[in-house]
Design an enzyme around this catalytic site. Structure first.
Site, PDB file in Angstrom:
ATOM      1  N   GLY A 239     -60.887  33.060 -23.162  1.00 14.46           N
ATOM      2  CA  GLY A 239     -62.215  33.305 -23.724  1.00 14.46           C
ATOM      3  C   GLY A 239     -62.327  33.453 -25.223  1.00 14.46           C
ATOM      4  O   GLY A 239     -63.434  33.439 -25.760  1.00 14.46           O
ATOM      5  N   PRO A 274     -55.551  31.698 -22.363  1.00 16.92           N
ATOM      6  CA  PRO A 274     -56.350  31.052 -23.412  1.00 16.92           C
ATOM      7  C   PRO A 274     -56.372  29.539 -23.248  1.00 16.92           C
ATOM      8  O   PRO A 274     -55.394  28.939 -22.800  1.00 16.92           O
ATOM      9  CB  PRO A 274     -55.610  31.432 -24.700  1.00 16.92           C
ATOM     10  CG  PRO A 274     -54.197  31.641 -24.280  1.00 16.92           C
ATOM     11  CD  PRO A 274     -54.236  32.144 -22.856  1.00 16.92           C
ATOM     12  N   ARG A 312     -70.183  18.203 -24.509  1.00 19.13           N
ATOM     13  CA  ARG A 312     -70.551  19.563 -24.940  1.00 19.13           C
ATOM     14  C   ARG A 312     -71.897  19.630 -25.671  1.00 19.13           C
ATOM     15  O   ARG A 312     -72.693  20.527 -25.379  1.00 19.13           O
ATOM     16  CB  ARG A 312     -69.444  20.193 -25.790  1.00 19.13           C
ATOM     17  CG  ARG A 312     -68.087  20.263 -25.065  1.00 19.13           C
ATOM     18  CD  ARG A 312     -67.072  21.148 -25.762  1.00 19.13           C
ATOM     19  NE  ARG A 312     -67.483  22.533 -25.742  1.00 19.13           N
ATOM     20  CZ  ARG A 312     -68.054  23.160 -26.731  1.00 19.13           C
ATOM     21  NH1 ARG A 312     -68.246  22.542 -27.877  1.00 19.13           N
ATOM     22  NH2 ARG A 312     -68.424  24.403 -26.613  1.00 19.13           N
ATOM     23  N   CYS A 343     -77.762   5.563 -21.748  1.00 21.99           N
ATOM     24  CA  CYS A 343     -79.211   5.539 -21.554  1.00 21.99           C
ATOM     25  C   CYS A 343     -79.741   6.900 -21.131  1.00 21.99           C
ATOM     26  O   CYS A 343     -80.169   7.091 -19.985  1.00 21.99           O
ATOM     27  CB  CYS A 343     -79.558   4.492 -20.513  1.00 21.99           C
ATOM     28  SG  CYS A 343     -78.868   2.910 -20.962  1.00 21.99           S
ATOM     29  N   TYR A 371     -62.095  20.861 -23.851  1.00 24.50           N
ATOM     30  CA  TYR A 371     -63.255  20.470 -23.053  1.00 24.50           C
ATOM     31  C   TYR A 371     -63.887  19.180 -23.579  1.00 24.50           C
ATOM     32  O   TYR A 371     -65.098  19.015 -23.523  1.00 24.50           O
ATOM     33  CB  TYR A 371     -64.283  21.613 -22.980  1.00 24.50           C
ATOM     34  CG  TYR A 371     -63.676  22.919 -22.518  1.00 24.50           C
ATOM     35  CD1 TYR A 371     -63.240  23.061 -21.210  1.00 24.50           C
ATOM     36  CD2 TYR A 371     -63.487  23.989 -23.399  1.00 24.50           C
ATOM     37  CE1 TYR A 371     -62.659  24.243 -20.776  1.00 24.50           C
ATOM     38  CE2 TYR A 371     -62.902  25.172 -22.978  1.00 24.50           C
ATOM     39  CZ  TYR A 371     -62.489  25.299 -21.665  1.00 24.50           C
ATOM     40  OH  TYR A 371     -61.914  26.463 -21.246  1.00 24.50           O
TER      41      TYR A 371
HETATM   42  N1  LLP Z   1     -59.428  31.420 -17.304  1.00 24.08           N
HETATM   43  C1  LLP Z   1     -60.448  31.140 -16.479  1.00 24.08           C
HETATM   44  C2  LLP Z   1     -60.473  31.727 -15.136  1.00 24.08           C
HETATM   45  C3  LLP Z   1     -61.493  30.300 -16.916  1.00 24.08           C
HETATM   46  O1  LLP Z   1     -62.516  30.049 -16.096  1.00 24.08           O
HETATM   47  C4  LLP Z   1     -61.452  29.736 -18.222  1.00 24.08           C
HETATM   48  C5  LLP Z   1     -62.513  28.852 -18.692  1.00 24.08           C
HETATM   49  C6  LLP Z   1     -60.338  30.041 -19.044  1.00 24.08           C
HETATM   50  C7  LLP Z   1     -59.357  30.897 -18.554  1.00 24.08           C
HETATM   51  C8  LLP Z   1     -60.188  29.496 -20.429  1.00 24.08           C
HETATM   52  O2  LLP Z   1     -61.205  29.936 -21.269  1.00 24.08           O
HETATM   53  P1  LLP Z   1     -61.150  29.649 -22.840  1.00 24.08           P
HETATM   54  O3  LLP Z   1     -59.974  30.412 -23.421  1.00 24.08           O
HETATM   55  O4  LLP Z   1     -61.016  28.203 -23.036  1.00 24.08           O
HETATM   56  O5  LLP Z   1     -62.449  30.166 -23.339  1.00 24.08           O
HETATM   57  N2  LLP Z   1     -66.655  23.666 -20.728  1.00 24.08           N
HETATM   58  C9  LLP Z   1     -67.063  24.816 -21.506  1.00 24.08           C
HETATM   59  C10 LLP Z   1     -66.121  25.974 -21.335  1.00 24.08           C
HETATM   60  C11 LLP Z   1     -65.945  26.380 -19.878  1.00 24.08           C
HETATM   61  C12 LLP Z   1     -64.940  27.485 -19.694  1.00 24.08           C
HETATM   62  C13 LLP Z   1     -64.577  27.629 -18.268  1.00 24.08           C
HETATM   63  N3  LLP Z   1     -63.548  28.589 -18.002  1.00 24.08           N
HETATM   64  C14 LLP Z   1     -67.193  24.400 -22.972  1.00 24.08           C
HETATM   65  O6  LLP Z   1     -66.973  23.233 -23.290  1.00 24.08           O
HETATM   66  O7  LLP Z   1     -67.555  25.219 -23.823  1.00 24.08           O
END
Ligand code: LLP
Length: 415
Positions: A239, A274, A312, A343, A371
């Protein structure tokens, strides 16, 4: 320091000229910096110092097996959400004992495969899933290690689509209900509850929600200990946000230190997951301007990348910087909407961008390592982009551009 910089008015990825890459491999093209991936992963790992820990890179962020392999060689663990992601980790040489399995809808066959290869832990999201894992594990006569993913009900203050720790979200188990679930788990013959898991959202730019969530998780850990359930690890999810334009997320080290300070226990193992904070600024999407279409109302620059390559902006109204690959010495800047060939009116990568543009120019959409490719589709029967990895002056094509045969070769006419 970014690995994407200008040398003599031209964008470089590490020591490789981006326009040269575009010439060789075509556009749209994803370009990743191996150095950036490695450095960012190590920042997480090193910030934990002596605390027992495991950095489990979130595979969904960018799952090319070359990238998973680079991280596996550093000793990375992996957070997966499907059997497909598990197979990628195995193919990339990742250690199944360092894999945690998240996700709300694990199928029996996925659970079976994960037990077969011996993953570290299942992150369980409901009573029904706990039952299913018990059933599958019993059939295989294996004890399944589990964490319950709790929903601590904290506001991550991020885009609603990527906020997951509120009571309104489908994720996790209400933290108030968790003790009951742990008791059930402890009584099951083929379940071993070893951890607590939580993940509250993505692209968080403040430390406070992480610390609030940890506080609630620690209370639960104490409550479970008082009731005879010993927890060995805390999985605090992913996150941590990145800078796309002017966001100021905490540094990796300050984020980890804030967690460790609250934790105040040097024996419990901390797992984190992460994704974006490792991959986001390790990649760019390179695209060519096909046409300029100035109108009385707006200027459109139509590029060869689209929402199917990078969704995104269309899906989350995300802002990603768009930079020229070569800086022009003549001409003036104007405001352009940077749009793709798909389109759909939602098919844009940027709006009102001040750029000095000519048809045929190359542009780089920045911060596209997370992503980007993993959310790409074949909408409008567009082959997915090629992916390139660079380090210093070395170049690897880690996924060639899809061919039309890749796209429709397995489809069949009916007789
Ligand atoms: N762990 C779990 C259980 C998750 O669901 C996620 C992301 C992560 C870790 C990794 O999170 P990060 O460190 O990348 O924030 N597609 C969206 C983001 C979706 C995140 C989904 N879960 C975007 O492009 O912003």
């Amino acid at each position: 320091m970014s690995q994407f910089n200008y040398q003599n008015q031209t964008l470089f990825a590490e020591n490789v000229c981006v326009s040269q890459l575009a010439q060789t491999y075509g556009t749209p093209l994803y370009v990743y910096s191996k150095t950036e991936f490695e450095q960012r992963w190590k920042m997480f790992d090193e910030a934990f110092a002596d605390q027992p820990h495991l950095v489990c890179y979130a595979v969904k962020t960018n799952s090319n097996i070359a990238i998973l392999n680079v991280l596996a060689k550093l000793g990375s663990g992996f957070d997966i959400v499907s059997r497909g992601e598990l197979e990628r980790v195995l193919r990339a040489g990742g250690d199944p004992k360092k894999v945690v399995f998240s996700g709300v809808a694990k199928q029996s066959v996925e659970i079976q495969r994960a037990l077969e290869v011996g993953i570290r832990c299942f992150n369980i999201e409901s009573f029904a899933e706990l039952d299913r894992i018990q059933t599958v594990a019993k059939q295989m006569d294996i004890v399944a290690p589990v964490s319950i993913r709790v929903n601590p009900d904290v506001d991550a203050q991020t885009h609603p689509y990527i906020s997951t720790g509120l009571k309104d979200n489908k994720f996790g188990v209400d933290i108030e209900k968790a003790p009951e679930l742990y008791q059930t788990a402890a009584n099951y013959s083929h379940i071993n509850p070893i951890g607590i898991d939580c993940h509250i959202g993505s692209q968080l730019t403040q430390i406070a929600p992480f610390v609030d969530a940890l506080e609630r998780v620690l209370k639960l850990k104490q409550h479970l200990a008082d009731n005879g359930i010993e927890i060995h690890h805390l999985d605090l999810g992913g996150g941590l946000g990145i800078t796309y334009t002017d966001e100021t997320p905490p540094e990796v080290a300050s984020y980890i230190q804030a967690l460790l300070k609250k934790l105040d226990d040097s024996s419990v193992e901390v797992i984190i997951e992460p994704g974006r904070a490792i991959a986001g600024n390790a990649g760019i999407l390179v695209t060519e301007v096909e046409y300029l279409k100035p109108t009385d109302h707006k200027n459109f620059a139509i590029i060869d990348a689209a929402m199917n390559d990078l969704i995104r902006p269309a899906l989350y109204q995300a802002y990603q910087r768009i930079e020229p690959v070569k800086l022009h010495s003549d001409g003036t800047k104007a405001k352009w909407d940077i749009v793709g060939p798909v389109c759909e009116t939602g098919d844009f990568l940027g709006k009102d961008r001040e750029l000095n543009l000519q048809a045929g120019d190359l542009l780089a959409v920045m911060s596209a390592g997370a992503y980007g490719f993993t959310m790409a589709s074949n909408y409008n029967t567009r082959p997915r982009a090629a992916e390139i990895m660079v380090q210093d002056d070395k170049v690897w094509e880690i996924r060639p551009r899809e061919t039309y045969e890749d796209l429709m070769g397995s489809e069949k006419l009916i007789s």
